[in-house]
Design an enzyme around this catalytic site. Structure first.
Site, short mmCIF file in Angstrom:
data_model
loop_
_atom_site.label_atom_id
_atom_site.label_comp_id
_atom_site.label_asym_id
_atom_site.label_seq_id
_atom_site.Cartn_x
_atom_site.Cartn_y
_atom_site.Cartn_z
N PHE A 273 40.91 45.66 40.33
CA PHE A 273 41.61 45.65 41.59
C PHE A 273 43.17 46.30 41.21
CE2 PHE A 273 44.99 43.59 44.33
CZ PHE A 273 44.14 43.74 45.39
N ASP B 280 41.47 38.56 34.31
CA ASP B 280 41.80 38.33 35.70
C ASP B 280 40.83 37.56 36.45
OD1 ASP B 280 42.65 38.45 38.38
OD2 ASP B 280 43.40 40.40 38.42
N TYR C 80 45.28 31.69 46.10
CA TYR C 80 45.28 31.54 47.42
C TYR C 80 43.76 32.18 47.88
CZ TYR C 80 46.68 36.62 46.95
OH TYR C 80 46.82 38.05 46.69
N LYS C 81 42.81 32.27 46.81
CA LYS C 81 41.61 32.66 47.26
C LYS C 81 40.61 31.39 46.98
CE LYS C 81 42.15 37.43 45.48
NZ LYS C 81 41.92 38.28 46.74
N ARG D 95 32.46 43.12 53.33
CA ARG D 95 32.44 42.08 52.29
C ARG D 95 32.39 40.57 52.76
NH1 ARG D 95 37.59 41.15 47.90
NH2 ARG D 95 38.24 40.42 50.00
#
Lengths: 412, 412
Positions: B127, B197, B222-223, B371
């Site tokens: 990312f 990560d 927040y995921k 996705r």
């Protein structure tokens, strides 16, 4: 409290052009709150907006809110609301991260602007986090040093080795205020970069940052800006420099094209490059809404009211307190002060605990300082009168000296 | 959707041991939400707690809330709730700042642990923010380099010059998952430090961080943890190292005695030293409350359900979609995958916009990837069935190819 003081206070409240602002805040009935320089009171707009953002935006629109509800540019929009309060141009101020993190970003940028110099000049009495951040940065880059002096010695310490002066305009204990223009000019005359910490300035009085020509500034969202506990902070970059700052904390939100997901970093134009990770939208929404309380408000009026409140409070305390019981730490001259009053008194910690137990909330700063903040938007002259009378009574009766009253207070 | 698929899905939902969790979330009626890997849905507990924290704590208790309502140790308490989900010991994980900022902290710490080595090894497809942060750090310290390789080449790139391997366990596009133990072992065998990560791992499946012996990890609030937009992130330090990490981002909240206001920095014991500035209490309160949805939940069950959901979705898509219309990008083997499915398809952007307009929310990743995330706590098999049927229908009818439907989607 005697009747004449109460009447004088009530008359000043009646004449206060900002008196209507208080109704924009939720304040507990049984408390006189003189700690808005630590945590600002709750604006009703923030309470309302955060509920909408949680239930309506996050809950209903979910991921679509980034565009549909403007989450993506909330840091810029919030920054613009702050910019007006500190005399900065739209687009020059970003709401992001914490004050500490923002100091790191801008100190690194300042050092990079003066490659032949390696001293960060600051005050020994600066708020500790500013100094800690500088220490960490210097340790990381493995060069340079932090030179700390007393406030009175700043001008004399500006030499050719100083890359950046990092100064907090208002001393967090005494409220002593530096002149923005004069200090910036001295720093510039010495060839150094100016980084201001406006934590106790923004929203407290009139600040003309652009006029000062200071390169950088940071400040706090949860004191006079009333953004809520740990609200995101802000960072200002003088517009002519913004496209040249190389972010040391480079994250995807500060990329020129964050949603192209490029592996290489290209900074966004302007101050947006100071964005790092995904911003805390709920906390930032509270701050954005809180700033509505300043809409249409003239910061010169805010400054005048803050000065008058503190003048009145000091006069009342000195009139009512037992002789020798306390001494003023803050400047007597309102032009050299933020809207706060600090008094030194023996047993200050116990005195403040008693005040708090009796409904007047200020705070204590070691070793012996009682600190009272007078946030101009919601503090009344009758609050100042009541607090002064209670403080004098506690000192006169010695009833601070009772056991079981010593809960540790917290947080600047 | 045909009846047999619906019946099969309903039967799986009926047998789902986690089925009761969905009632803990507020989900819009008219939407199938398959983007919890970008922004998790709103837990009712978060909605309730944030209202309390705003009106009751900030509004009523004001500054006293730092002690009275536990704001001061909220980062540690939230970190402990996360620790359980990632197989970490209590006290090893702190909730703080953003993922990007936390990567900076721990990358700096990792480089300091290997003074003779100066390469940060990562994946080209990582990312972007992870790479941007590394680039910024290396630029700041003026030494070292970032070596980027394809996922398959990581092991081969581990040489004596590698100080730290910085890897995201689950690829944000494909969902491809690295084996935590195996990768960490290879990195350690090469003498390097491991920084994980876990943005797309924490809360998504079983993670045994302590067992892996990885030194450091970061992740996102927040995921799959459902902490709300821009929720604070987390940072993990292996307990035996925590007292030796010298924070590069040293702020007053990470000081050993923050309220003594000492000018010199002394790091707090353990992971608390990774604190920097005042944390965003409102956003963190939402995350802290959101984590209650995981209480009593076995992460092995979460993993099993996520795998089954994606297996079912892939099977349905491949059964229903026109031959050749799309191709699976995610690993077919559920053990090598996070709970997401990615398909490549020409015109992917327009296809995803049409799906969203029709009530199935996934997201698009350039150049051509659809996705879909299947957050195990609140996603049902009937959701997977409905989404697969709709996707197949859009591809079969070609109705993605209509104008005016191309609003730019945002945020990972």
């Amino acid at each position: 409290m005697d009747e004449s003081a109460r009447a004088a206070a009530a008359a000043m409240d009646a004449a206060d052009p900002l008196a209507d602002r208080r109704a924009l805040f939720r304040l507990p009935e049984d408390v006189v709150y003189l700690d808005g320089n630590s945590l600002g009171a709750l604006p009703l707009a923030a309470e309302r907006r955060i509920a909408e953002a949680v239930s309506g935006e996050w809950g209903e629109s979910l991921i679509r809110s980034w565009n549909a509800h403007g989450w993506l540019d909330l840091p810029a929009r919030t920054g613009d609301r702050i910019a007006r309060l500190i005399g900065a141009a739209p687009g020059s101020t970003l709401c992001c991260d914490s004050t500490s993190i923002n100091i790191f970003k801008l100190l690194a940028a300042a050092l990079a602007m003066r490659p032949g110099r390696d001293v960060i000049l600051s005050e020994r009495g600066n708020f500790p986090t500013d100094l800690h951040v500088a220490e960490g940065l210097l340790g990381l880059i493995g060069r340079g040093r932090l030179h700390l002096v007393a406030r009175a010695d700043i001008a004399g310490a500006l030499g050719p080795e100083v890359a950046v002066a990092m100064l907090t305009q208002v001393d967090y204990r005494s409220g002593c205020r530096l002149d923005l223009d004069e200090t910036t000019r001295a720093v510039h005359d010495a060839g150094a970069v100016m980084l201001w910490d406006l934590a106790h300035s923004a929203g407290a009085f009139r600040v003309d940052l652009a006029t000062s020509r200071a390169e950088f500034a940071v400040g706090c969202g949860y004191k006079y800006l009333n953004g809520g506990p740990g609200a995101p902070a802000f960072a200002y970059v003088r517009p002519d420099l913004a496209d040249d700052v190389a972010p040391a904390l480079s994250g995807w939100m500060g990329h020129a094209a964050p949603f192209d997901f490029e592996p290489g970093y290209r900074p966004a134009p302007g101050v947006d490059r100071l964005r790092v990770g995904t911003p805390p939208i709920l906390s930032m929404t509270a701050l954005h809404a809180a700033l509505e309380a300043f809409e249409g408000v003239d910061m010169a009026q805010v400054e005048a009211k803050g000065r008058a409140l503190v003048d009145f409070f000091i006069a009342e305390v000195e009139r009512l307190a037992p002789p020798g019981a306390l001494s003023l730490v803050s400047p007597r001259d309102g032009a050299r002060r933020g809207p706060q009053a600090a008094f030194a008194t023996p047993n200050g910690y116990a005195v403040m605990q008693t005040l708090i137990a009796d409904g007047v909330i200020g705070d204590f700063r070691a070793p012996d300082i009682l600190r009272f903040g007078f946030a101009p938007l919601y503090t009344r002259f009758v609050d100042a009168a009541q607090a002064a009378a209670l403080l004098a009574d506690i000192l006169a009766t010695g009833r601070w000296d009772r056991p079981g009253n010593h809960v540790r207070a917290a947080v600047t």
